[in-house]
Design a protein around this motif. Sequence first.
Motif, PDB file in Angstrom:
ATOM      1  N   GLN A  63      -7.442  -3.463  -4.560  1.00 53.49           N
ATOM      2  CA  GLN A  63      -7.419  -4.494  -5.601  1.00 53.49           C
ATOM      3  C   GLN A  63      -5.995  -4.920  -5.920  1.00 53.49           C
ATOM      4  O   GLN A  63      -5.702  -6.104  -6.066  1.00 53.49           O
ATOM      5  N   ARG A  64      -5.090  -3.959  -6.000  1.00 49.57           N
ATOM      6  CA  ARG A  64      -3.709  -4.268  -6.377  1.00 49.57           C
ATOM      7  C   ARG A  64      -2.961  -5.036  -5.293  1.00 49.57           C
ATOM      8  O   ARG A  64      -2.057  -5.808  -5.600  1.00 49.57           O
ATOM      9  N   VAL A  65      -3.314  -4.809  -4.022  1.00 46.70           N
ATOM     10  CA  VAL A  65      -2.633  -5.539  -2.948  1.00 46.70           C
ATOM     11  C   VAL A  65      -3.372  -6.822  -2.575  1.00 46.70           C
ATOM     12  O   VAL A  65      -2.926  -7.574  -1.719  1.00 46.70           O
ATOM     13  N   GLY A  66      -4.515  -7.070  -3.200  1.00 40.06           N
ATOM     14  CA  GLY A  66      -5.255  -8.289  -2.945  1.00 40.06           C
ATOM     15  C   GLY A  66      -6.073  -8.265  -1.662  1.00 40.06           C
ATOM     16  O   GLY A  66      -6.336  -9.302  -1.071  1.00 40.06           O
ATOM     17  N   TRP A  67      -6.476  -7.083  -1.228  1.00 35.65           N
ATOM     18  CA  TRP A  67      -7.262  -6.933   0.002  1.00 35.65           C
ATOM     19  C   TRP A  67      -8.637  -7.577  -0.165  1.00 35.65           C
ATOM     20  O   TRP A  67      -9.329  -7.311  -1.133  1.00 35.65           O
ATOM     21  N   GLU A  68      -9.012  -8.424   0.782  1.00 36.50           N
ATOM     22  CA  GLU A  68     -10.305  -9.090   0.728  1.00 36.50           C
ATOM     23  C   GLU A  68     -11.179  -8.749   1.931  1.00 36.50           C
ATOM     24  O   GLU A  68     -12.263  -9.299   2.084  1.00 36.50           O
ATOM     25  N   GLY A  69     -10.700  -7.868   2.794  1.00 38.02           N
ATOM     26  CA  GLY A  69     -11.451  -7.494   3.984  1.00 38.02           C
ATOM     27  C   GLY A  69     -12.427  -6.368   3.703  1.00 38.02           C
ATOM     28  O   GLY A  69     -12.824  -6.123   2.564  1.00 38.02           O
ATOM     29  N   SER A  70     -12.773  -5.655   4.758  1.00 35.45           N
ATOM     30  CA  SER A  70     -13.727  -4.560   4.681  1.00 35.45           C
ATOM     31  C   SER A  70     -13.182  -3.411   3.837  1.00 35.45           C
ATOM     32  O   SER A  70     -12.086  -2.906   4.092  1.00 35.45           O
ATOM     33  N   GLU A  71     -13.970  -3.003   2.855  1.00 33.50           N
ATOM     34  CA  GLU A  71     -13.554  -1.896   1.994  1.00 33.50           C
ATOM     35  C   GLU A  71     -13.510  -0.587   2.777  1.00 33.50           C
ATOM     36  O   GLU A  71     -12.602   0.228   2.603  1.00 33.50           O
ATOM     37  N   SER A  72     -14.488  -0.367   3.656  1.00 35.36           N
ATOM     38  CA  SER A  72     -14.521   0.884   4.424  1.00 35.36           C
ATOM     39  C   SER A  72     -13.338   0.961   5.388  1.00 35.36           C
ATOM     40  O   SER A  72     -12.752   2.028   5.575  1.00 35.36           O
ATOM     41  N   TRP A  73     -12.953  -0.168   6.002  1.00 37.80           N
ATOM     42  CA  TRP A  73     -11.796  -0.183   6.892  1.00 37.80           C
ATOM     43  C   TRP A  73     -10.538   0.181   6.116  1.00 37.80           C
ATOM     44  O   TRP A  73      -9.711   0.964   6.570  1.00 37.80           O
TER      45      TRP A  73
ATOM     46  N   MET B  28       0.834  -1.169   0.000  1.00 39.22           N
ATOM     47  CA  MET B  28       0.000   0.000   0.000  1.00 39.22           C
ATOM     48  C   MET B  28       0.891   1.248   0.000  1.00 39.22           C
ATOM     49  O   MET B  28       0.651   2.160  -0.763  1.00 39.22           O
ATOM     50  N   ARG B  29       1.881   1.258   0.855  1.00 40.33           N
ATOM     51  CA  ARG B  29       2.759   2.433   0.928  1.00 40.33           C
ATOM     52  C   ARG B  29       3.553   2.624  -0.359  1.00 40.33           C
ATOM     53  O   ARG B  29       3.761   3.745  -0.794  1.00 40.33           O
ATOM     54  N   ALA B  30       3.969   1.537  -0.975  1.00 39.09           N
ATOM     55  CA  ALA B  30       4.718   1.645  -2.234  1.00 39.09           C
ATOM     56  C   ALA B  30       3.835   2.240  -3.325  1.00 39.09           C
ATOM     57  O   ALA B  30       4.292   3.068  -4.116  1.00 39.09           O
ATOM     58  N   LEU B  31       2.575   1.832  -3.370  1.00 35.70           N
ATOM     59  CA  LEU B  31       1.651   2.382  -4.371  1.00 35.70           C
ATOM     60  C   LEU B  31       1.386   3.862  -4.112  1.00 35.70           C
ATOM     61  O   LEU B  31       1.315   4.660  -5.047  1.00 35.70           O
ATOM     62  N   LEU B  32       1.238   4.237  -2.842  1.00 35.11           N
ATOM     63  CA  LEU B  32       1.032   5.653  -2.525  1.00 35.11           C
ATOM     64  C   LEU B  32       2.275   6.480  -2.837  1.00 35.11           C
ATOM     65  O   LEU B  32       2.159   7.632  -3.236  1.00 35.11           O
ATOM     66  N   ALA B  33       3.444   5.893  -2.652  1.00 33.98           N
ATOM     67  CA  ALA B  33       4.680   6.612  -2.977  1.00 33.98           C
ATOM     68  C   ALA B  33       4.753   6.910  -4.470  1.00 33.98           C
ATOM     69  O   ALA B  33       5.205   7.980  -4.879  1.00 33.98           O
ATOM     70  N   GLU B  34       4.272   5.977  -5.285  1.00 31.69           N
ATOM     71  CA  GLU B  34       4.276   6.174  -6.742  1.00 31.69           C
ATOM     72  C   GLU B  34       3.162   7.122  -7.186  1.00 31.69           C
ATOM     73  O   GLU B  34       3.368   7.965  -8.050  1.00 31.69           O
ATOM     74  N   SER B  35       1.970   6.933  -6.610  1.00 34.22           N
ATOM     75  CA  SER B  35       0.790   7.710  -7.010  1.00 34.22           C
ATOM     76  C   SER B  35      -0.011   8.086  -5.760  1.00 34.22           C
ATOM     77  O   SER B  35      -0.923   7.362  -5.361  1.00 34.22           O
ATOM     78  N   PRO B  36       0.313   9.205  -5.125  1.00 30.31           N
ATOM     79  CA  PRO B  36      -0.320   9.568  -3.864  1.00 30.31           C
ATOM     80  C   PRO B  36      -1.835   9.760  -3.936  1.00 30.31           C
ATOM     81  O   PRO B  36      -2.518   9.631  -2.923  1.00 30.31           O
TER      82      PRO B  36
END
Length: 57
Positions: free
Chosen positions: A18-28, A1-9
């Motif tokens: 989606q890119r990190v494969g998160w399957e938990g709560s979207e709002s969290w 997540m931090r690497a993606l934000l570093a590239e595109s804040p």
Amino acid sequence: MRALLAESPRLNAKVIAQRVGWEGSESWFRKNVAKIRPEYLPPDPVDTLDHLPGYEI
């Protein structure tokens, strides 16, 4: 997540999830991205106003 934000804040939190494969709560995930996103955003030029002590507008 931090690497993606570093590239595109300003990358959308849903896209990051989606890119990190998160399957938990979207709002969290969105809330936690919102907490750390300011670390990666460039400084806002409007927020650079400094007032010297004793100076009145």
